[in-house]
Write a protein that holds these residues in place. Structure first.
Motif, PDB file in Angstrom:
ATOM      1  N   ASN A 121      10.500 -37.902  -2.825  1.00 41.93           N
ATOM      2  CA  ASN A 121      10.018 -36.568  -3.187  1.00 41.93           C
ATOM      3  C   ASN A 121       9.597 -35.759  -1.971  1.00 41.93           C
ATOM      4  N   GLN A 122       9.261 -36.447  -0.869  1.00 46.27           N
ATOM      5  CA  GLN A 122       8.745 -35.745   0.289  1.00 46.27           C
ATOM      6  C   GLN A 122       9.853 -35.136   1.140  1.00 46.27           C
ATOM      7  N   GLU A 123      11.119 -35.479   0.876  1.00 47.45           N
ATOM      8  CA  GLU A 123      12.197 -34.952   1.682  1.00 47.45           C
ATOM      9  C   GLU A 123      12.640 -33.583   1.174  1.00 47.45           C
ATOM     10  N   HIS A 124      13.163 -32.781   2.111  1.00 47.42           N
ATOM     11  CA  HIS A 124      13.725 -31.474   1.765  1.00 47.42           C
ATOM     12  C   HIS A 124      12.702 -30.560   1.092  1.00 47.42           C
ATOM     13  N   VAL A 125      11.556 -30.440   1.718  1.00 44.93           N
ATOM     14  CA  VAL A 125      10.508 -29.550   1.206  1.00 44.93           C
ATOM     15  C   VAL A 125      10.326 -28.399   2.193  1.00 44.93           C
ATOM     16  N   LYS A 126      10.435 -27.174   1.688  1.00 40.44           N
ATOM     17  CA  LYS A 126      10.261 -25.983   2.516  1.00 40.44           C
ATOM     18  C   LYS A 126       9.261 -25.056   1.843  1.00 40.44           C
ATOM     19  N   LEU A 127       8.589 -24.259   2.654  1.00 39.61           N
ATOM     20  CA  LEU A 127       7.688 -23.234   2.140  1.00 39.61           C
ATOM     21  C   LEU A 127       7.958 -21.934   2.879  1.00 39.61           C
ATOM     22  N   LEU A 128       8.398 -20.929   2.146  1.00 44.08           N
ATOM     23  CA  LEU A 128       8.578 -19.593   2.711  1.00 44.08           C
ATOM     24  C   LEU A 128       7.259 -18.850   2.546  1.00 44.08           C
ATOM     25  N   ALA A 170      -2.825 -27.297  -0.607  1.00 42.86           N
ATOM     26  CA  ALA A 170      -2.401 -28.301  -1.589  1.00 42.86           C
ATOM     27  C   ALA A 170      -1.447 -29.317  -0.962  1.00 42.86           C
ATOM     28  N   LEU A 171      -0.506 -28.840  -0.164  1.00 38.84           N
ATOM     29  CA  LEU A 171       0.459 -29.737   0.477  1.00 38.84           C
ATOM     30  C   LEU A 171      -0.229 -30.697   1.440  1.00 38.84           C
ATOM     31  N   LYS A 172      -1.212 -30.185   2.180  1.00 34.94           N
ATOM     32  CA  LYS A 172      -1.932 -31.042   3.117  1.00 34.94           C
ATOM     33  C   LYS A 172      -2.803 -32.052   2.383  1.00 34.94           C
ATOM     34  N   LEU A 173      -3.447 -31.623   1.300  1.00 36.69           N
ATOM     35  CA  LEU A 173      -4.254 -32.548   0.507  1.00 36.69           C
ATOM     36  C   LEU A 173      -3.400 -33.678  -0.056  1.00 36.69           C
ATOM     37  N   LYS A 174      -2.168 -33.360  -0.409  1.00 34.40           N
ATOM     38  CA  LYS A 174      -1.252 -34.346  -0.968  1.00 34.40           C
ATOM     39  C   LYS A 174      -0.567 -35.189   0.115  1.00 34.40           C
ATOM     40  N   GLY A 175      -0.670 -34.742   1.366  1.00 33.69           N
ATOM     41  CA  GLY A 175       0.002 -35.463   2.446  1.00 33.69           C
ATOM     42  C   GLY A 175       1.507 -35.260   2.441  1.00 33.69           C
ATOM     43  N   ILE A 176       1.957 -34.083   2.032  1.00 31.39           N
ATOM     44  CA  ILE A 176       3.386 -33.799   1.925  1.00 31.39           C
ATOM     45  C   ILE A 176       3.871 -33.088   3.186  1.00 31.39           C
ATOM     46  N   GLU A 177       4.866 -33.652   3.820  1.00 38.04           N
ATOM     47  CA  GLU A 177       5.465 -33.014   4.985  1.00 38.04           C
ATOM     48  C   GLU A 177       6.410 -31.905   4.516  1.00 38.04           C
ATOM     49  N   TYR A 178       6.386 -30.769   5.215  1.00 34.86           N
ATOM     50  CA  TYR A 178       7.223 -29.660   4.797  1.00 34.86           C
ATOM     51  C   TYR A 178       7.576 -28.791   5.990  1.00 34.86           C
ATOM     52  N   GLU A 179       8.624 -27.998   5.814  1.00 31.52           N
ATOM     53  CA  GLU A 179       9.040 -27.039   6.837  1.00 31.52           C
ATOM     54  C   GLU A 179       8.525 -25.665   6.437  1.00 31.52           C
ATOM     55  N   PHE A 180       7.789 -25.021   7.348  1.00 34.78           N
ATOM     56  CA  PHE A 180       7.264 -23.690   7.059  1.00 34.78           C
ATOM     57  C   PHE A 180       8.178 -22.645   7.665  1.00 34.78           C
ATOM     58  N   VAL A 225       6.433 -13.795  -1.156  1.00 31.03           N
ATOM     59  CA  VAL A 225       6.020 -15.161  -0.864  1.00 31.03           C
ATOM     60  C   VAL A 225       4.714 -15.463  -1.619  1.00 31.03           C
ATOM     61  N   PRO A 226       4.423 -16.764  -1.798  1.00 30.27           N
ATOM     62  CA  PRO A 226       5.158 -17.938  -1.333  1.00 30.27           C
ATOM     63  C   PRO A 226       6.327 -18.300  -2.237  1.00 30.27           C
ATOM     64  N   VAL A 227       7.302 -18.974  -1.610  1.00 37.04           N
ATOM     65  CA  VAL A 227       8.373 -19.622  -2.355  1.00 37.04           C
ATOM     66  C   VAL A 227       8.423 -21.065  -1.882  1.00 37.04           C
ATOM     67  N   PHE A 228       8.316 -21.973  -2.816  1.00 32.04           N
ATOM     68  CA  PHE A 228       8.350 -23.413  -2.523  1.00 32.04           C
ATOM     69  C   PHE A 228       9.743 -23.917  -2.877  1.00 32.04           C
ATOM     70  N   VAL A 229      10.379 -24.634  -1.943  1.00 30.83           N
ATOM     71  CA  VAL A 229      11.738 -25.117  -2.155  1.00 30.83           C
ATOM     72  C   VAL A 229      11.746 -26.638  -2.035  1.00 30.83           C
ATOM     73  N   HIS A 230      12.082 -27.300  -3.141  1.00 30.98           N
ATOM     74  CA  HIS A 230      12.124 -28.759  -3.179  1.00 30.98           C
ATOM     75  C   HIS A 230      13.548 -29.194  -3.505  1.00 30.98           C
ATOM     76  N   ASN A 231      14.189 -29.856  -2.539  1.00 34.72           N
ATOM     77  CA  ASN A 231      15.584 -30.270  -2.711  1.00 34.72           C
ATOM     78  C   ASN A 231      16.468 -29.092  -3.128  1.00 34.72           C
ATOM     79  N   ASP A 232      16.258 -27.961  -2.438  1.00 36.51           N
ATOM     80  CA  ASP A 232      17.026 -26.722  -2.608  1.00 36.51           C
ATOM     81  C   ASP A 232      16.791 -26.048  -3.953  1.00 36.51           C
TER      82      ASP A 232
END
Length: 207
Positions: free
Chosen positions: A4-11, A25-35, A57-64
């Motif tokens: 689940n942690q792969e391919h995560v982006k935040l616009l 929220a992402l940091k609390l969850k420990g989720i790596e993401y591309e900003f 924004v924001p737009v959260f993109v998980h596995n496209d």
């Protein structure tokens, strides 16, 4: 197999309280993401592709797969990544959390932001009155909002003070002292300069 942690982006855009909410929220969850920093004056093709309805924004993109609106994004993150829950597990408490989150956005964030970007004194008084009334509700029910002190400094109004709302003020200080929040929230001075510049541009344009 992809996790689940792969391919995560935040616009997002630096300074947006809604984007910052998702980052916390992402940091609390420990989720790596591309900003991906967005220039909202031009709006990238990627933003228009992922959020063609509101174009913001924001737009959260998980596995496209894109998701818009910060509160919707938070619920999605909480459902997909179970560690460090954000929302209560009890259905009633969860519903209350949704209600008050929307209340804060509609009655406090929106009204206080309008107070900054309007030169109409009557309109500003109306927005200030709405914000103060909403803060009074939260004084008895909930928490505060970290962007209000910044807004009130820009427009020279004291909406959110320790004297008026001691419970909210104390909670906001505790919230700001949380390590993840400290790490995520942009420095105050650049934010102040940015919004102050927009306010002064508005003043200059009206002359």
């Amino acid at each position: 197999m992809a996790t689940n942690q792969e391919h995560v982006k935040l616009l997002g855009a630096t300074g947006s309280p809604f984007v910052c909410r998702v980052q916390i929220a992402l940091k609390l969850k420990g989720i790596e993401y591309e900003f991906l920093e967005e220039n909202l004056a031009t709006k990238s093709e990627l933003l228009l592709k992922y959020n063609p309805v509101h174009k913001k924004v924001p737009v959260f993109v998980h596995n496209d797969k894109p998701i818009s609106e910060s509160l919707v994004i938070l619920e999605y993150i909480d459902e997909v990544w179970k560690q460090n829950p954000i929302l209560p597990t009890d259905p009633h408490q969860r519903a209350l959390a949704r209600f008050w989150s929307k209340f804060i956005d509609d009655k406090i964030v929106s009204a206080s932001s309008k107070s900054v970007f309007t030169l109409d004194e009557k309109e500003r008084e109306k927005n200030v009155e709405e914000t103060t009334e909403a803060l009074q509700f939260l004084q008895n029910e909930l928490k505060g909002n970290i962007w209000i002190p910044l807004v009130q400094d820009i427009i020279g109004l004291q909406l959110f003070t320790a004297e008026k709302f001691p419970k909210l003020y104390n909670w906001s200080q505790e919230f700001l002292d949380h390590p993840v929040v400290k790490e995520t929230i942009p420095p105050r001075e650049p934010l102040f300069a940015f919004f102050k510049g927009r306010y002064e541009s508005l003043l200059a344009a009206s002359k």
